[in-house]
Write a protein that holds these residues in place. Structure first.
Motif, mmCIF file in Angstrom:
data_model
loop_
_atom_site.group_PDB
_atom_site.id
_atom_site.type_symbol
_atom_site.label_atom_id
_atom_site.label_comp_id
_atom_site.label_asym_id
_atom_site.label_seq_id
_atom_site.Cartn_x
_atom_site.Cartn_y
_atom_site.Cartn_z
ATOM 1 N N GLU A 88 41.025 113.896 -17.421
ATOM 2 C CA GLU A 88 42.357 113.289 -17.239
ATOM 3 C C GLU A 88 42.267 111.967 -16.484
ATOM 4 O O GLU A 88 42.990 111.018 -16.782
ATOM 5 C CB GLU A 88 43.291 114.246 -16.507
ATOM 6 C CG GLU A 88 43.753 115.421 -17.342
ATOM 7 C CD GLU A 88 44.398 115.012 -18.661
ATOM 8 O OE1 GLU A 88 45.290 114.154 -18.657
ATOM 9 O OE2 GLU A 88 43.990 115.551 -19.711
ATOM 10 N N LYS A 89 41.383 111.931 -15.507
ATOM 11 C CA LYS A 89 41.226 110.691 -14.736
ATOM 12 C C LYS A 89 40.662 109.584 -15.621
ATOM 13 O O LYS A 89 41.100 108.439 -15.552
ATOM 14 C CB LYS A 89 40.314 110.932 -13.525
ATOM 15 C CG LYS A 89 40.998 111.723 -12.429
ATOM 16 C CD LYS A 89 40.103 111.852 -11.238
ATOM 17 C CE LYS A 89 40.786 112.692 -10.155
ATOM 18 N NZ LYS A 89 39.861 112.972 -9.050
ATOM 19 N N ARG A 91 41.005 109.412 -18.757
ATOM 20 C CA ARG A 91 42.084 109.048 -19.687
ATOM 21 C C ARG A 91 43.009 108.007 -19.043
ATOM 22 O O ARG A 91 43.437 107.052 -19.688
ATOM 23 C CB ARG A 91 42.894 110.304 -20.029
ATOM 24 C CG ARG A 91 43.553 110.280 -21.367
ATOM 25 C CD ARG A 91 44.440 111.471 -21.479
ATOM 26 N NE ARG A 91 43.784 112.652 -21.973
ATOM 27 C CZ ARG A 91 43.633 112.941 -23.273
ATOM 28 N NH1 ARG A 91 44.056 112.098 -24.175
ATOM 29 N NH2 ARG A 91 43.069 114.065 -23.649
ATOM 30 N N SER A 92 43.288 108.202 -17.745
ATOM 31 C CA SER A 92 44.149 107.227 -17.059
ATOM 32 C C SER A 92 43.433 105.882 -16.908
ATOM 33 O O SER A 92 44.075 104.837 -16.927
ATOM 34 C CB SER A 92 44.630 107.765 -15.713
ATOM 35 O OG SER A 92 43.539 107.915 -14.843
#
Lengths: 136, 271
Positions: A88-89, A91-92
């Motif tokens: 997720e990180k 992805r950000s």
């Protein structure tokens, strides 16, 4: 530290203690831009974005790797490896890229896989001949 | 795996702050696999809103496109007045946040769809527990504005992320809806749904909550908006008919703020 003690790399020690290699995930991204962009610019944009958002120590935890041989120029698709708990990180990081080179661009994540082979098969259109042999 | 429906409920076109046309926005939404987008502009006249609607209607697309307005208000009374004016024409209402009074007024008004950037140009998060509880009660979404995140860096970005995280923590505590929007001013600021969700993850949501902030929560918000429009137009129609008949306004609802009050009047009339 006493004389004669052996210095142990903490990252390696963690791997040895857990008894396994870190698990990775592979994010397949697509570059959307008006003009064509070069891979070194894409790589630069991802690293810069990650360092800006999470700092050097944070980025180190991701164990990022962007294989150059897996960048498909025609499809404008590439692959980023990261540890499985940081998807997720990363992805950000990819979402916060505004420009590649000096060209406005969007990097869109088209999929996440557990192996490079699956990424090649699903998103780069590579036919896995071993699967074909098994069927035979 | 069945594909999710991703929503981006705040995009500005070249009718206000934006630089991209309605058609360019819709084409980019198609490329980003968005299911529903809302073109939300700060317009002055209803004819401008009608022209945006006409431009949307002229584009053939599988993307569901809504047209809304962004209202800038200073207090609750002004908001109520503007909502009464715009609600019958706009498919959703966004309130431009930043001012404490505006943030509070938006949270207390159930006809507001979302409160945009409550932390805008502030030294704090712009919301307190009381306002967030009102947002939960009235189902007003608190926006996590991706543009704010995208266009800043260093100290300012850290402050913005910290304020957004505070708002998310408050919202999770009281059950207020949180959505992530791109608030894009150009097609190059738009992002795919899953990428928008990563901002919610950075602000302290779990992966599931973050995904819901661009899928299930905006969908529920739009379901809420629809009946509100119908109730209001019904209320106007009934009152107009009563006034024509010389009966006058019976049990009318001056407070368009309160959907429950409108419901109660409807029930009373049916009896």
């Amino acid at each position: 530290m006493m004389r004669g003690d052996v210095m142990v790399n903490p990252a390696k020690q963690n791997i040895e203690q857990s008894g396994s290699e870190p698990r990775f995930r592979y994010l397949v991204f697509e570059v959307m831009s008006k003009k064509e962009v070069a891979l070194p610019d894409v790589v630069q944009a991802i690293w810069q974005s990650s360092n800006q958002l999470f700092g050097e120590a944070g980025t180190a935890e991701f164990q990022l790797w962007i294989p150059a041989n897996l960048y498909d120029k025609s499809k404008r698709r590439g692959l980023v490896r990261c540890t499985h708990d940081n998807v997720e990180k990363v992805r950000s990081v990819i979402a916060s890229i505004k420009e590649v080179g000096s060209e406005p661009a969007i990097l869109k994540v088209v999929g996440v896989t557990g192996t490079i082979r699956a990424a090649k098969r699903k998103y780069f259109g590579v036919v896995d001949l071993r699967a074909y042999e098994h069927r035979k | 795996m069945v594909g999710r429906n991703y929503f981006d409920l705040h995009i500005a076109s070249n009718h206000s702050f934006g630089t991209s046309s309605v058609e360019e926005i819709i084409r980019q939404a198609e490329k980003l696999d968005l299911h529903t987008i809302a073109i939300v502009d700060m317009v002055d006249t209803k004819s401008e809103l009608q022209s945006i609607k006409a431009e949307v209607a002229a584009v053939k697309t599988p993307v569901r496109v809504l047209v809304g307005v962004e209202l800038r208000v200073s207090d609750s009374a002004e908001l109520q007045k503007k909502i009464a004016e715009w609600r019958p024409f706009a498919e959703m209402i966004a309130v431009s946040g930043g001012e404490l009074a505006a943030n509070k007024a938006a949270c207390e008004n159930s006809l507001v769809t979302l409160l945009a950037h409550p932390e805008f140009k502030r030294r704090d998060s712009g919301l307190d527990a009381e306002s967030v509880a009102s947002a939960a009660k009235n189902f007003v979404a608190i926006e996590l504005n991706f543009r704010e995140f995208l266009n800043t860096f260093g100290k300012l970005r850290s402050h913005i992320l910290s304020h957004m995280s505070q708002n998310v923590a408050l919202a999770l505590k009281s059950g207020a809806p949180v959505i992530v929007t791109s608030a894009a001013e150009s097609v190059w600021h738009m992002r795919a749904g899953r990428e928008l969700a990563s901002l919610a993850y950075l602000c302290g949501m779990t992966r599931e909550q973050a995904v819901a902030a661009v899928t299930a929560v905006p969908e529920r918000l739009l379901q809420k908006s629809r009946p509100a429009i119908e109730i209001l137009s019904l209320e106007r129609k009934v009152n107009a008919e009563l006034q024509v008949g010389g009966v006058g306004r019976v049990g009318g609802v001056d407070d368009v703020n309160d959907v429950d009050a409108v419901d109660a009047v409807d029930d009373e009339r049916r009896r």
